[in-house]
Design an enzyme around this catalytic site. Structure first.
Site, mmCIF file in Angstrom:
data_model
loop_
_atom_site.group_PDB
_atom_site.id
_atom_site.type_symbol
_atom_site.label_atom_id
_atom_site.label_comp_id
_atom_site.label_asym_id
_atom_site.label_seq_id
_atom_site.Cartn_x
_atom_site.Cartn_y
_atom_site.Cartn_z
ATOM 1 N N LYS A 63 0.807 -1.208 0.000
ATOM 2 C CA LYS A 63 0.000 0.000 0.000
ATOM 3 C C LYS A 63 0.852 1.275 0.000
ATOM 4 C CE LYS A 63 -1.366 1.458 3.788
ATOM 5 N NZ LYS A 63 -1.940 1.717 5.114
ATOM 6 N N THR A 64 1.809 1.315 0.900
ATOM 7 C CA THR A 64 2.644 2.505 0.989
ATOM 8 C C THR A 64 3.455 2.694 -0.287
ATOM 9 O OG1 THR A 64 2.803 2.090 3.353
ATOM 10 C CG2 THR A 64 4.295 3.715 2.447
ATOM 11 N N ARG B 56 0.705 -8.526 10.988
ATOM 12 C CA ARG B 56 1.963 -7.779 11.133
ATOM 13 C C ARG B 56 3.155 -8.720 10.994
ATOM 14 N NH1 ARG B 56 0.278 -3.964 9.250
ATOM 15 N NH2 ARG B 56 -1.529 -5.297 8.976
ATOM 16 N N ASP C 253 -4.942 8.062 3.106
ATOM 17 C CA ASP C 253 -4.459 6.766 3.582
ATOM 18 C C ASP C 253 -5.418 6.245 4.660
ATOM 19 O OD1 ASP C 253 -2.808 4.627 3.916
ATOM 20 O OD2 ASP C 253 -1.414 5.655 5.250
ATOM 21 N N GLU C 254 -5.427 4.947 4.876
ATOM 22 C CA GLU C 254 -6.272 4.339 5.921
ATOM 23 C C GLU C 254 -7.710 4.845 5.825
ATOM 24 O OE1 GLU C 254 -4.868 2.087 7.594
ATOM 25 O OE2 GLU C 254 -2.794 2.602 8.092
ATOM 26 N N GLN D 55 -9.301 -3.863 8.177
ATOM 27 C CA GLN D 55 -8.400 -3.264 9.153
ATOM 28 C C GLN D 55 -8.993 -2.018 9.793
ATOM 29 O OE1 GLN D 55 -4.097 -3.351 8.308
ATOM 30 N NE2 GLN D 55 -4.614 -4.224 6.323
#
Length: 900
Positions: free
Chosen positions: A32-33, A707, A231-232, A262
């Site tokens: 994503k980043t 994670r 983002d998010e 998430q």
DNA sequence: CCCTGGTCCCAACTT
DNA sequence: GGGACCAGGG
């Protein structure tokens, strides 16, 4: 171009679809980043978009900083202008510091100043908010037992996050309690307005209100920002959503990135509908799914997917990874919290050693549901002599000595900040006691003045005893001297700049001279570098358009916008407290410390705590010096202090990181410990009654599990102490454990798997007497030793004493679920439906009341018999006969009684 | 007015 | 484990 080749087809599409609304559904670990940063780089390099017209918004400063660094690496030398990458809150603060006064309305009384916040507003943190609510409740004579300030504040924040004003809350209230809260909300708002203060929620709300109400301001930002990235997105709340809509304008160049699995911030007002309904908001939207996970092994991904598949509210997706197989998910069941932590420390020690031998850079994280769990892990790490890093918990800016000095600065910036004023008025003690303050508050109420105004009035009219007046005068003088320092340096600079030949058109104009100063101070003598950012700057990484507005070296696009700037009502009049140009906050702090004797008094205390406080204050002065070196003004320094978040002190270089599951969002680690998998802890007891809340807990579990890159270990304590000293309580395995497919699990810890030679303990800086050697773990016992109060004095590091697993506690369940077979059996016997077994750890008390004759158990008093019952519901009190403690009258709601 | 010590009550996540 | 509050002595 080269960097596009590093992307898979979906990622590439996400990067290249630059025009129109795009929703990128990015599964965990799907890059994503990378997509966001490449997209920014693509816009700049391939599309020739000016960097400063790109705005990316994140939730944490940490994420913003990381993105900025990665963009910088990609497009580094191209331009001195930078894209704006900022948190929602920092962005809003900057917008408001620039334009909030466009919302001021003229006062009804001629000659009086306009109504509304001014540019030098202060930001109220949670404790400031509490103080406001408390004082309002006290003034209105409301009982803070029935309705706690906490509850009130929670409800106010809820209303704000759903964009309800007090009237709206009142209209939809169905009970007297909510009506009261609506009233308090109204009063709370008045207090903040009077103090020229905004709370965290207001930062977003007021920015939205500004953009909605002031067309010329909105136009300015719409012209300024042509490409928007969020983002998010799954964690945006209503105000953030509206902000996005405002900034998107008619262009709709919005790129939202998120993953509904998430979404973990609904309690903060995050509305999962924002992401689920993006296509309805923007019918022309393009949806791109990123489903290849580059982070985790197949086992980890499968386990996590299996857990989250139990949720109903989701879009559903098929994450896959090329990393076939992998280590199984570890599961360890510790007898108690201490052992859970020691197990983690032991395992991590071994992992660090082995990974280092393999030439890797080891990184491990321990994740927990509640921050208070960190204590046990910290102690365990110290016993093993392991260096660790804790994210969250008590932040630097929450320390009392730091808050004191920050409050002084806030008062200097804005004396109407009554909450900060109350904090410092008698700190250190200077003889201004409760009586004096009560009089002043009464006077303020009566005259409509702020507390600061009331001080002046009381002195002028001699309304207090001489002694009190003298103390007040001294205090007033201190604040005024400090303010004069600010004003002095302001005036001096103004003079210099006007004298030093400003551009012809601007000659003589105070407003222009101020702009000139702003430019000067922000470029700090390096005009060419005016928009450069400092990667180490915390708080608002690369967010510098406020400075570039008026500085040299800015692309022409903003120049024409300048003419459209709303008139600034304050410029031209002498500012009460102007956004201060290049004032030296460090000198101000030194002045305050000196005049208040703050450090001197601490030195006289001559205790270790006092010296650590002095150290903290030195650190604060250092921070102020750094701020000065960045040419920041006082309010920028204070914004910084207000907006640094716990999650921001994550240090990617640390080998061991301890943090909450929430703080772990967006991070990855080769080794993850997910701890406290117990009903009532995770899922948390406060969520267990509402199905939607359970789904959020499950998403949180999913976030935690994903994670992990190589190894994931789940742990649980059979007995856990809820409070420091109380008896431990038996726990029930978390339902999330059941949801992990059994073939993926492997039980750890019952075999002698962790026999090692490196368990050096009790050496070095952390050596403590009475600390048990972990060498004991090499015993036959599968369990780690307790730090037993009875024996600890005779224990020394290296002592060969073998650990004895403690006999079951008095609260032991009839049958401990202490092996994986038992758990499987336990769950299997209950089919899909989960029911709480006989001695639950978190049975909601008060759901059905306890009746006379019934046997109950109290965490402190043990077993007893209910003697009588008074009242029902919230207020029910019951009297219990305890064999060893006699009759006790308990409020049922609080007593944590269980049936026995 | 200030400080101390005792007691009571509470404890989710965070910008 | 700790913050908030109160009573009582300096």
């Amino acid at each position: 171009m080269s960097f596009l080749d590093q992307l898979n087809p979906q990622q590439r599409e996400a990067v290249e679809t630059t025009e129109g609304p795009v929703l990128i559904l990015a599964g965990a670990g799907s890059g994503k980043t990378r997509v966001i940063t490449y997209r920014i780089a693509y816009l700049i390099e391939h599309k020739g978009i000016m960097p400063e017209s790109i705005l990316a918004m994140t939730f944490t400063n940490k994420a913003a900083a990381e993105m900025g660094e990665r963009v910088e690496k990609l497009v580094g030398g191209l331009s001195i202008a930078k894209p704006i990458i900022s948190t929602f809150h920092s962005f809003c603060v900057r917008v408001l510091r620039r334009d909030i006064e466009a919302m001021r309305i003229p006062s009804a009384t001629p000659g009086k100043p306009p109504i509304g916040h001014t540019k030098n507003f202060v930001i109220y943190d949670e404790s400031d908010q509490q103080a406001v609510v408390k004082s309002v409740m006290k003034r209105l004579g409301l009982d803070d037992k029935q309705l706690t300030p906490r509850t009130v504040l929670g409800r106010i924040s809820w209303a704000k996050n759903h964009m309800l004003d007090p009237q709206e809350l009142y209209l939809q209230s169905a009970d007297p309690k909510t009506e009261k809260i609506a009233h308090l909300y109204e009063e709370y708002r008045k207090e903040l307005r009077k103090a020229n203060a905004l709370d965290f929620d207001d930062l977003l709300l007021e920015a939205v209100r500004l953009l909605k109400s002031a067309a010329q301001v909105r136009d300015y930002y719409n012209r300024r920002f042509q490409y928007l990235l969020i983002d998010e997105y799954q964690d945006t709340n209503r105000p953030q959503y509206e902000l996005m809509r405002m900034l998107a304008g008619d262009r709709h160049n919005v790129c939202a990135v998120g993953d509904e699995d998430q979404s973990i911030y609904s309690w903060r007002g995050a509305d999962i509908r924002n992401i689920l309904e993006f296509e309805q908001d923007f019918p022309e939207a393009k949806i791109i799914r990123l489903e290849q996970n580059y982070r985790s092994t197949q086992n980890i991904l499968q386990a996590a997917s299996a857990v989250v598949a139990n949720n109903i509210r989701r879009k559903g997706k098929n994450l896959w990874t090329a990393r076939q197989g992998g280590t199984k998910i570890g599961y360890y069941e510790a007898p108690d919290g201490e052992n859970e932590a020691l197990f983690a420390a032991d395992h991590i020690a071994k992992y660090l050693r082995e990974a280092t031998e393999r030439g890797e850079t080891p990184r491990a994280a321990v994740l927990y549901r509640t921050n208070s769990q960190s204590r046990l892990f910290e102690e365990a790490m110290r016993r093993y002599g392991l260096k660790y890093h804790v994210v969250g918990g008590f932040s630097f800016y929450e320390r009392s000595e730091i808050k004191d000095l920050i409050s002084y600065l806030k008062v200097i910036q804005n004396p109407d900040d009554t909450i900060s004023l109350l904090r410092v008025i008698n700190t250190p003690t200077r003889g201004i006691g409760k009586g004096t303050i009560d009089t002043l508050e009464g006077l303020a109420l009566e005259t409509g003045l702020s507390l600061w105004g009331a001080i002046g009035e009381a002195i002028r009219r001699q309304l207090l005893p001489q002694r009190a007046l003298l103390s007040l005068k001294n205090f007033q003088q201190l604040i005024e001297d400090a303010r004069a320092m600010l004003a002095g340096s302001f005036a001096k600079q103004l003079e210099e700049n006007v004298a030093r030949a400003p551009s012809p058109a601007n000659a003589g104009s105070v407003a222009e001279a101020i702009d000139h100063i702003e430019a000067e101070s922000s470029s700090n003598g390096q005009p060419e570098d005016a928009t450069a950012f400092d990667p180490n700057e915390f708080g608002n990484f690369s967010f510098d358009f406020g400075a570039s507005d008026s500085s040299a070296g800015v692309p022409p696009a903003t120049e024409e916008d300048e003419t459209n700037r709303p008139p600034d009502p304050q410029i031209g009049s002498v500012p009460d407290s102007f956004p201060t140009p290049a004032v030296n906050t460090a000198d101000l702090l030194k002045f305050l410390i000196d005049r208040t004797n703050y450090i001197k008094l601490l030195e006289e205390e001559d205790t270790p705590e006092a010296f650590s406080r002095i150290e903290n204050l030195r650190e604060l002065v250092n921070a102020a010096m750094d701020s000065r070196d960045r040419a920041e003004t006082l309010d920028q320094f204070l914004d910084h202090a207000a907006l640094v978040a716990d999650a921001d002190d994550y240090d990617a270089r640390a080998q061991i990181t301890l943090m909450s599951l929430h703080a772990a969002k967006g991070l990855e680690f080769p080794l993850i410990f997910l701890s406290g998998l117990e009903e009532g802890l995770f899922p948390h007891s406060r969520t267990m009654l509402v199905p939607e809340d359970i789904e959020e807990e499950r998403r949180l579990c999913y976030v935690g599990m994903t994670r992990a890159m190589d190894q994931l270990i789940l742990t649980r304590a059979v007995y856990r102490r809820r409070y420091g000293t109380d008896l431990p309580e038996a726990s029930v395995p978390s339902r999330f454990l059941e949801e992990v497919p059994a073939p993926l699990l492997e039980e750890l810890g019952t075999r002698r798997a962790h026999v090692g030679t490196t368990t050096r303990v009790g050496t070095g800086a952390f050596a403590r007497p009475g600390v048990r050697s972990p060498g004991a773990y090499e015993s036959e016992s599968p369990h780690y030793s307790y730090e037993d109060e009875d024996q600890s004095t005779s224990w020394h590091a290296g002592d060969a004493t073998r650990s004895q697993p403690r006999a079951p506690k008095p609260t032991a369940p009839a049958r401990p679920y202490n092996s994986i077979e038992n758990i499987a059996e336990f769950f299997a016997s209950r089919g899909k439906k989960f029911t709480v077994p006989k001695t639950p750890v978190a049975e909601p008390t008060g759901k059905r009341g306890f009746r006379p004759g019934q046997k109950v158990r109290h965490p402190k008093y043990g077993e007893g018999t209910v003697y009588q019952r008074e009242g029902e519901g919230e207020e029910a009190k019951i009297t219990v006969q305890f064999p060893r403690f006699g009759l006790k009258k308990l409020v049922e709601k609080y007593a944590q009684l269980e049936s026995a």
